[in-house]
Design a protein around this motif. Sequence first.
Motif, mmCIF file in Angstrom:
data_model
loop_
_atom_site.group_PDB
_atom_site.id
_atom_site.type_symbol
_atom_site.label_atom_id
_atom_site.label_comp_id
_atom_site.label_asym_id
_atom_site.label_seq_id
_atom_site.Cartn_x
_atom_site.Cartn_y
_atom_site.Cartn_z
ATOM 1 N N TYR B 39 0.879 -1.170 0.000
ATOM 2 C CA TYR B 39 0.000 0.000 0.000
ATOM 3 C C TYR B 39 0.914 1.215 0.000
ATOM 4 O O TYR B 39 1.488 1.561 1.025
ATOM 5 C CB TYR B 39 -0.893 -0.044 1.249
ATOM 6 N N GLN B 184 -12.332 10.357 3.821
ATOM 7 C CA GLN B 184 -11.901 9.360 4.808
ATOM 8 C C GLN B 184 -12.537 7.992 4.522
ATOM 9 O O GLN B 184 -11.881 6.959 4.605
ATOM 10 C CB GLN B 184 -12.299 9.823 6.226
ATOM 11 N N VAL B 187 -10.755 6.387 1.700
ATOM 12 C CA VAL B 187 -9.458 5.859 2.129
ATOM 13 C C VAL B 187 -9.650 4.534 2.857
ATOM 14 O O VAL B 187 -8.922 3.561 2.622
ATOM 15 C CB VAL B 187 -8.718 6.889 3.020
ATOM 16 N N ARG B 188 -10.658 4.482 3.739
ATOM 17 C CA ARG B 188 -10.920 3.229 4.449
ATOM 18 C C ARG B 188 -11.271 2.107 3.478
ATOM 19 O O ARG B 188 -10.893 0.953 3.662
ATOM 20 C CB ARG B 188 -12.060 3.425 5.463
ATOM 21 N N GLU B 191 -8.147 0.780 2.071
ATOM 22 C CA GLU B 191 -7.445 -0.041 3.050
ATOM 23 C C GLU B 191 -8.071 -1.419 3.173
ATOM 24 O O GLU B 191 -7.369 -2.430 3.255
ATOM 25 C CB GLU B 191 -7.452 0.672 4.421
ATOM 26 N N SER B 209 -2.313 13.905 4.698
ATOM 27 C CA SER B 209 -3.027 12.993 5.584
ATOM 28 C C SER B 209 -3.221 11.647 4.895
ATOM 29 O O SER B 209 -3.158 10.585 5.520
ATOM 30 C CB SER B 209 -4.366 13.593 5.987
ATOM 31 N N MET B 210 -3.452 11.731 3.607
ATOM 32 C CA MET B 210 -3.618 10.502 2.840
ATOM 33 C C MET B 210 -2.307 9.727 2.782
ATOM 34 O O MET B 210 -2.274 8.502 2.925
ATOM 35 C CB MET B 210 -4.042 10.898 1.423
ATOM 36 N N ARG B 212 0.097 9.775 4.937
ATOM 37 C CA ARG B 212 0.455 9.180 6.234
ATOM 38 C C ARG B 212 -0.247 7.851 6.474
ATOM 39 O O ARG B 212 0.247 7.016 7.197
ATOM 40 C CB ARG B 212 0.107 10.171 7.356
ATOM 41 N N ARG B 213 -1.430 7.654 5.845
ATOM 42 C CA ARG B 213 -2.151 6.396 6.060
ATOM 43 C C ARG B 213 -1.506 5.251 5.291
ATOM 44 O O ARG B 213 -1.762 4.090 5.579
ATOM 45 C CB ARG B 213 -3.601 6.528 5.589
ATOM 46 N N ARG B 215 1.492 2.669 4.086
ATOM 47 C CA ARG B 215 2.589 2.064 4.837
ATOM 48 C C ARG B 215 3.933 2.508 4.282
ATOM 49 O O ARG B 215 4.952 2.408 4.930
ATOM 50 C CB ARG B 215 2.478 0.530 4.767
#
Lengths: 399, 235
Positions: B39, B184, B187-188, B191, B209-210, B212-213, B215
């Motif tokens: 990711y 958000q 993004v979830r 994931e 922010s995106m 940072r999510r 890996r």
Amino acid sequence: MLEHMISALLALSANKLRAALTMLGVVIGVLAVTLLVSVGDGARAYLNNTLSGIGSNLLSVVPGRTETRGFGPPAQGLERPLTMDDAHALERQGTTIRGVSPMVQGGGTVRFRNRQRDTMVLGVGPAFSDLRNMHVDSGEFVREEDVGSRRRVVVLGRRVVRELFGDESPLGQPVRIAGGRFRVIGVMEPKGRSLGFDLDDLVFIPATAAMDLFGLDHISQLVTAARSKEETPAAIAEIEEVLARRRNGERSFTVQSQEDLLKTFGAITGAMTMVLLAIASISLVVGGIGIMNIMLVSVRERTREIGVRRAVGATQRDILWQFLLESVVISTIGGAVGLGTGATIIFLVHRYAPDVPVVLSPWIAAVAFGSAFATGVVSGVVPARRAARLDPVEALRYE
Amino acid sequence: MSETGPLMEVSALERSFTLGEEEVRALRGVTFSIDRGEYVAIIGPSGSGKSTMMYQLGCLDTPSRGTYRLAGYDVGSLDDDELAALRNRFIGFVFQSFNLLARTTAVDNVALPLRYAGVGMRERRARAREALDRVGLGHRWDHPPDRLSGGERQRVAIARAIVSKPALLLCDEPTGNLDQKVGQEIVRLFESLNADLGVTVVIVTHDPSMARRARRNIKLVDGSLVHDGPPQEGV
């Protein structure tokens, strides 16, 4: 392919007004092709029908020598006119012809009591009736003995009967033709108009009586027919031989065949059809330009869509087909509508104005539809290629 | 396709364009590789070459120099049709502006990649419905885009990207046109797709922010790779 068709239809239904207006160009083009060529074809069919109705193996001998076998004005300056003896000789010696009739053309006023009509007077022999396919309805046609004894008898055309006698029976009644006294022996069946000439507005008298009446010692022409279509050339040769022998080999006459006439008319109407087709094609070309224009606009508008399709795996070929089919679908639907409208108009003309000769032949239906299809292909190629060659990255970035 | 090697191998990749007389070097020899199931966020300021990199990774463009291998295929050596087939088979795209076909129902939008894969109409619909279920939009399958909200549109686009079960989900600023909350959720969704389906997710973004999510972050500046590793604090 079916899938491409479906998505083409969907794409078009997304902008119905634009698709309809684009189609209109092709509709009008195909309609023009269909109608104009139908009129041309109709004219040809009409001429063919009329002329073969007169008798298709028909031959006529006119005085004077013309080199061509066309349909020209009768040659003037007769060195040697045709006579009744020529008619008799042909009748006796001819083996490839069926029946010979002399013909003396004239005109005059036909009078019965206080009514009168100016009409065409034809001096003929008994064979004329079968040769020209014109028969009596009641009474009798001109007989051999009428010709032989120069009898003053007359067979009236329908229109003449109606004008002079109304509902009264004319048989046995005396009439005056150009001053001479004649007795009515027959009435012709109605024939209607042919090539603008009213076949009911004439009277028949024995050829000999006509010569007396008009003070002639010769006849205008000889009417005969080959026994079959195949024998026409042989018949022409025979007539020429018989008549030339009677003139010490001199060919001062011309044999015209119905076929020559048909060919001449066929060539004229064929050329006319082609001219009409050419004119009509122009409107089809204009329709095609309309399609190309709209397709180019469409490709530009849908640049993003093309980019997305390419991104998810569409090849250039897929995109090419997509736009080409859209163009072809527009044009073929337009072609079908144009053809349908044309057929409807022709049907209505047949129904309400049966005299107007228009014919919707299968070939013109095929040509009209085919050219609509071709218009779609031709006008679609450039926009479709442009769409297919778009760079996917550029297409995706397009705002 | 090699099952063992990395999914994507970028080595000394360069991409330059000629603008008039001038040669613009958008990518200047970038090397990295991404394994299956990773990711990754590709980040960088605008003009850093991340869009160019995204078109390279998406096989929409080919390198000027260097190589890019996707699932073992040397992208630079393929012709246009082969590139189209490669995209169709291995890559699902998610764009910032959704890029759905107008006046086309959600299910038909989602089924689009399957059409170019030669899948029959009936099966396409069935698989597209499954993909819509997966992104939580099964009940809206017959809605055209203009009757869906922005978040719903992006979900349809994601369903389109996963319908052919690609190895790579390539996303270009996927939340750029969405508000914070909806972003958000999207993004979830990435994931969970990454965790549940094992699909490799590569997101090109300038949204910290995106990034940072993710890996792993790959940062480009002026066409060069300046960072490759876990998200840096204070980016």
